[in-house]
Design an enzyme around this catalytic site. Sequence first.
Site, mmCIF file in Angstrom:
data_model
loop_
_atom_site.group_PDB
_atom_site.id
_atom_site.type_symbol
_atom_site.label_atom_id
_atom_site.label_comp_id
_atom_site.label_asym_id
_atom_site.label_seq_id
_atom_site.Cartn_x
_atom_site.Cartn_y
_atom_site.Cartn_z
ATOM 1 N N GLY A 161 0.784 -1.220 0.000
ATOM 2 C CA GLY A 161 0.000 0.000 0.000
ATOM 3 C C GLY A 161 0.821 1.278 0.000
ATOM 4 N N ASP A 162 2.136 1.158 0.040
ATOM 5 C CA ASP A 162 3.003 2.332 0.094
ATOM 6 C C ASP A 162 2.854 3.163 -1.174
ATOM 7 O OD1 ASP A 162 5.603 3.552 1.481
ATOM 8 O OD2 ASP A 162 5.969 3.448 -0.681
ATOM 9 N N LEU A 163 2.622 4.463 -1.012
ATOM 10 C CA LEU A 163 2.376 5.319 -2.166
ATOM 11 C C LEU A 163 3.589 5.384 -3.085
ATOM 12 C CD1 LEU A 163 0.436 7.205 -3.633
ATOM 13 C CD2 LEU A 163 1.279 9.083 -2.195
#
Length: 208
Positions: A161-163
């Site tokens: 989920g890390d941008l």
Amino acid sequence: MNAPHHPIFDPSLDALKASDPILGKLIERVGACTLPPPAPNPDLFCALVRAIVGQQISMAAARTIYQRLLDCYDGSSLTPQTLWDTPEERLRGAGISRQKVAYLKDLAAKMRDGLLVVDRLEAMEDEAIIETLTQVKGVGRWTVQMLLMFTLGRLDVLPAGDLGVRKAIRQFYALEALPKPKAVEDIARPWQPYRSVAVWYLWRGLEI
């Protein structure tokens, strides 16, 4: 000239280049992997404190505030007890938000009372560590994944989920939109068991 990397990463680079040509090109472009190798007897309490302090702010700001926190102890050690004993006003004076002070106090209390024993973490599997540490207020999955990668030296962590990871995949894999976490997991499947290394290259690729 590229900075040297630790020999522990040599097998991972060979495997990643062989399994994913796009990532292989990125590895060649970025150069040496400078992820920190596993350190003996890491201070997991301080690493967790630093991770909480650094949430949602820049790395430079996080370093400054963490150093101010250490300065509160005038050379004494930062421990669960000393952190618990520190007045909230003093922590706020170091630049820590009221919400993060509550998180730090919760961490200190759980460790002081024996509800969280970080010395056991190194022997645990990644998911068990995530399950254990996310019981602390303000510590989510991403925070623990950063601890796994940068403090415990785990090589197969994927913060799907890390941008930054999602932006890098969109850019380097020529996607029209930001991939959702499930799509990140699918793209990253060939990177196992070295997904931490692949993620590091994605982050670095955005910086050059």
